[in-house]
Design a protein around this motif. Structure first.
Motif, PDB file in Angstrom:
ATOM      1  N   ALA A  10       0.813  -1.189  -0.043  1.00 19.46           N
ATOM      2  CA  ALA A  10       0.086  -0.278   0.068  1.00 19.46           C
ATOM      3  C   ALA A  10       1.079   1.456   0.061  1.00 19.46           C
ATOM      4  N   TYR A  33      -7.849   0.042   3.280  1.00 19.78           N
ATOM      5  CA  TYR A  33      -6.749  -0.571   3.986  1.00 19.78           C
ATOM      6  C   TYR A  33      -6.507  -2.023   3.419  1.00 19.78           C
ATOM      7  N   THR A  34      -5.163  -2.475   3.568  1.00 18.54           N
ATOM      8  CA  THR A  34      -4.727  -3.997   2.957  1.00 18.54           C
ATOM      9  C   THR A  34      -4.980  -4.957   3.971  1.00 18.54           C
ATOM     10  N   THR A  45     -10.048  -3.816  -1.036  1.00 19.50           N
ATOM     11  CA  THR A  45      -9.555  -2.824  -1.941  1.00 19.50           C
ATOM     12  C   THR A  45      -7.906  -2.286  -1.547  1.00 19.50           C
ATOM     13  N   LYS A  46      -7.521  -1.559  -2.310  1.00 17.96           N
ATOM     14  CA  LYS A  46      -6.058  -0.876  -2.063  1.00 17.96           C
ATOM     15  C   LYS A  46      -6.088   0.451  -1.913  1.00 17.96           C
ATOM     16  N   ARG A 182      -1.857  -0.758 -10.105  1.00 22.05           N
ATOM     17  CA  ARG A 182      -1.416  -1.735  -9.443  1.00 22.05           C
ATOM     18  C   ARG A 182      -1.067  -3.121 -10.399  1.00 22.05           C
ATOM     19  N   THR A 184      -1.207  -6.498 -11.241  1.00 24.42           N
ATOM     20  CA  THR A 184      -2.191  -7.572 -10.877  1.00 24.42           C
ATOM     21  C   THR A 184      -2.241  -8.742 -11.528  1.00 24.42           C
ATOM     22  N   TYR A 212     -10.703  -2.610  -5.128  1.00 25.81           N
ATOM     23  CA  TYR A 212     -10.037  -3.209  -6.198  1.00 25.81           C
ATOM     24  C   TYR A 212     -10.326  -4.558  -6.448  1.00 25.81           C
ATOM     25  N   ASN A 283      -3.746 -11.607  -5.471  1.00 25.41           N
ATOM     26  CA  ASN A 283      -3.221 -10.189  -5.368  1.00 25.41           C
ATOM     27  C   ASN A 283      -3.619  -9.637  -4.093  1.00 25.41           C
ATOM     28  N   ASP A 284      -3.379 -10.519  -2.970  1.00 23.40           N
ATOM     29  CA  ASP A 284      -3.788 -10.297  -1.720  1.00 23.40           C
ATOM     30  C   ASP A 284      -4.881  -9.512  -1.437  1.00 23.40           C
ATOM     31  N   VAL A 285      -6.086  -9.763  -1.922  1.00 20.16           N
ATOM     32  CA  VAL A 285      -7.303  -9.446  -1.717  1.00 20.16           C
ATOM     33  C   VAL A 285      -8.198 -10.518  -1.345  1.00 20.16           C
TER      34      VAL A 285
END
Length: 579
Positions: A10, A33-34, A45-46, A182, A184, A212, A283-285
């Motif tokens: 982030a 926030y991540t 989201t990012k 980002r 992706t 995101y 994508n760390d989501v």
């Protein structure tokens, strides 16, 4: 081992920053926030900083006007109303934002206006180092070299300078891209076997009004980038829409779709969920969370996190092999192991460039007259020549069980399918044929889609196996090139995204790990002279020249980027299935 990591963390939310003299302001978008900050907001989201551009001012000179224009380009996706104010009516009518995005390094340099500064028309040149290009399909293509562009400005009484001519497309700085885009990973289906997902690396622009997660899934509904066109497919029917992505009970991620999906037909739900979960998780989501998919609000399919469920990223085992005196052996944790079953485990001369099939059921090798294969079985069997030719590249297995090589004499790609009960067929490779490229190595990735070839002595190109209109090798683009006089010795697929490239320069050997998605390079230090590479994810092995009188040895790359010896002498090529 330390791996290449593209920008994914982030951006720290800072106080508003005003760009003096350029009419731009960078403001933080509040709220998101991540996942690395648990319990602090929405992990779907990012965070990012939004560029707010302002209108041109009557008091600005040519340089300030062009700086303001560039800021307006950075803000264009969020607010397209400011940039047109920098253009004359004729320039605005002719200009379009479509086309590739030019990414420049900072600082931007401005040549002084040419003589005639009192005249109403000024010409000023903007120059910088170009670092990348973002294509219309969202592909991030690294660039290097000087870039410059002249701008013509007309001074309008009481209004200030306006740009009278503007080439199509947007010009962004590296910080603009870092701020709003980002890296992706999108996941599509293997086009030929449909048994695996294939990663497609793109750069997506964040949207203030959308999470995101929704940005990712909306892009996933579109075709893959040009690198995978015709080679990867999707489980989403045409006309599918992403209505929403939100949290449900137990912090499940709930994806609501609309369109032609049939709630009574679940034949494609497993593949569709694989595309969604890998595209979100990698994508760390919403990583590590369950996912529920609805169609028009009605349950369609769901997924519960399972660390053992890796079938859609299957690499078919991680057993290492090696060759000693012409016989294939298993490699153990300690190093040397026993010979494999069947004829491949027997010592013999004249066989080289061994390759292991997907499930380690067969081995192939090159001889002076062609390529032969043998089963790895205790139930008899023998070596059989399946592709004839005295100038073939080392064999490479596809995950579907077929064997591939390039016939250098006839300049054609050959494929042999053991299940086909007939000789090898020629596979079309129009780009290689058109350029009359001399292919010296061909390696198919474990995803069954991407293909790396060494052309001549100096260039590595990456393409794909496309299936539309028949099987072809296509979509080739240069990945790396060495200087004249140097030579690329070997390549090996490490994983779906990274290719290891071993090159010999005048100063010594260089081993690079290259991200085939965005071209980022990480150099791996060397101590010994290497000959052959083999890799599978975190495991990297190499055949190295041994000390005098001992013959070759096999080395293993450690997490700290040092090398240790696995087998000290009298060995040849290390091997992993596929790759």
């Amino acid at each position: 081992m330390r791996r290449i990591r593209r920008l994914g963390a982030a951006i720290v939310l800072a106080a508003a920053v005003t760009c003096a003299g350029t009419g731009c302001t960078v403001i933080p978008v509040s709220g998101p926030y991540t996942m690395s900050e648990p319990g602090a907001g929405d992990p779907l989201t990012k965070p990012f900083q939004r560029m707010i551009a302002t209108s041109p001012q009557p008091s600005w000179g040519p340089e300030q006007t062009i700086r303001g224009l560039q800021a307006a380009m950075a803000a264009y996706a969020d607010d397209p109303t400011v940039l047109p104010q920098y253009l004359t009516a004729e320039a605005l009518k002719a200009w379009t934002p479509s086309g590739a995005v030019t990414v420049l390094d900072e600082p931007l340099q401005f040549d002084p206006p040419e003589p005639g500064g009192a005249e109403p028309v000024q010409r000023i040149t903007l120059s910088a180092k170009q670092v990348a290009r973002i294509e219309e399909d969202d592909t991030y293509v690294p660039q290097s070299g000087n870039w410059e562009r002249p701008f013509h400005l007309v001074k309008v009484e009481g209004v200030g300078y306006r740009v009278s001519q503007l080439p199509d497309g947007l010009i962004l700085t590296r910080s603009d891209v870092d701020r709003a885009y980002r890296p992706t990973k999108l996941y599509y289906l293997n086009g030929s076997t449909q048994d695996r997902v294939v990663v497609d690396n793109v750069r997506l622009r964040l949207k203030p009004a959308e999470t995101y997660a929704k940005v990712i899934l909306e892009r996933l509904l579109k075709q893959p980038s040009g690198a995978l066109q015709g080679a990867a497919s999707t489980a989403f029917p045409a006309g599918t829409k992403i209505e929403s992505v939100r949290f449900g009970e137990d912090e499940h991620v709930v994806v609501n779709l609309s369109g032609p999906l049939d709630l009574l037909d679940l034949s494609g739900e497993d593949a569709l969920m694989a595309q969604i979960r890998y595209s979100l998780n990698n994508n760390d989501v919403a990583k590590g969370r369950g996912i529920s998919v609805l169609v028009d609000g009605e349950p369609y399919t769901s997924y519960q996190p399972d660390a053992d469920d890796q079938r859609w990223l299957d690499n078919s085992g991680n057993t290492a092999f090696y060759v000693s005196k012409g016989a294939v052996h298993h490699m153990t944790k300690e190093g040397p192991g026993g010979a494999v079953a069947g004829p491949a485990g027997e010592q013999r001369q004249g066989y080289s460039d061994f390759a292991i099939s997907k499930l380690a059921t067969h081995v192939a090798a090159r001889t002076s007259t062609g390529i032969s294969m043998a089963p790895l079985t205790t139930q008899g069997g023998q070596w059989q020549e399946v592709i004839r030719g005295d100038d073939l590249t080392p064999p490479s297995w596809h995950r579907d069980g077929s064997l591939w090589t390039f016939d250098q004499k006839n300049r054609v790609v050959l494929r042999y399918d053991p299940a086909g009960k007939r000789g090898p067929i020629v596979v079309s490779a129009p780009e290689l044929d058109r350029l009359r490229l001399d292919v010296t190595r061909l390696r198919i990735a474990r995803d069954g889609v991407r293909v790396a070839v060494i052309t001549g002595k100096n260039t590595v190109q990456v393409g794909a196996l496309t299936t539309m209109g028949g099987l072809k090798l296509a979509n080739f683009r240069p990945l790396t090139t060495t200087e004249e006089g140097n030579e690329i010795l070997d390549v090996a697929w490490r994983d779906d995204e990274h290719l290891l490239v071993l090159a010999q320069s005048k100063a010594g050997q260089i081993l690079n790990e290259i991200n085939v998605g965005d071209g980022e390079v990480a150099e791996i230090p060397l101590k010994d002279r290497l000959k052959v590479l083999a890799a599978l994810n975190e495991q990297v092995l190499a055949e190295a020249f041994g000390e005098k009188g001992k013959g070759p040895k096999i080395l293993q790359l450690n997490e700290d980027l040092s090398w240790t010896s696995k087998i000290d002498s009298d060995v040849e090529s290390p091997l992993f299935p596929l790759g």
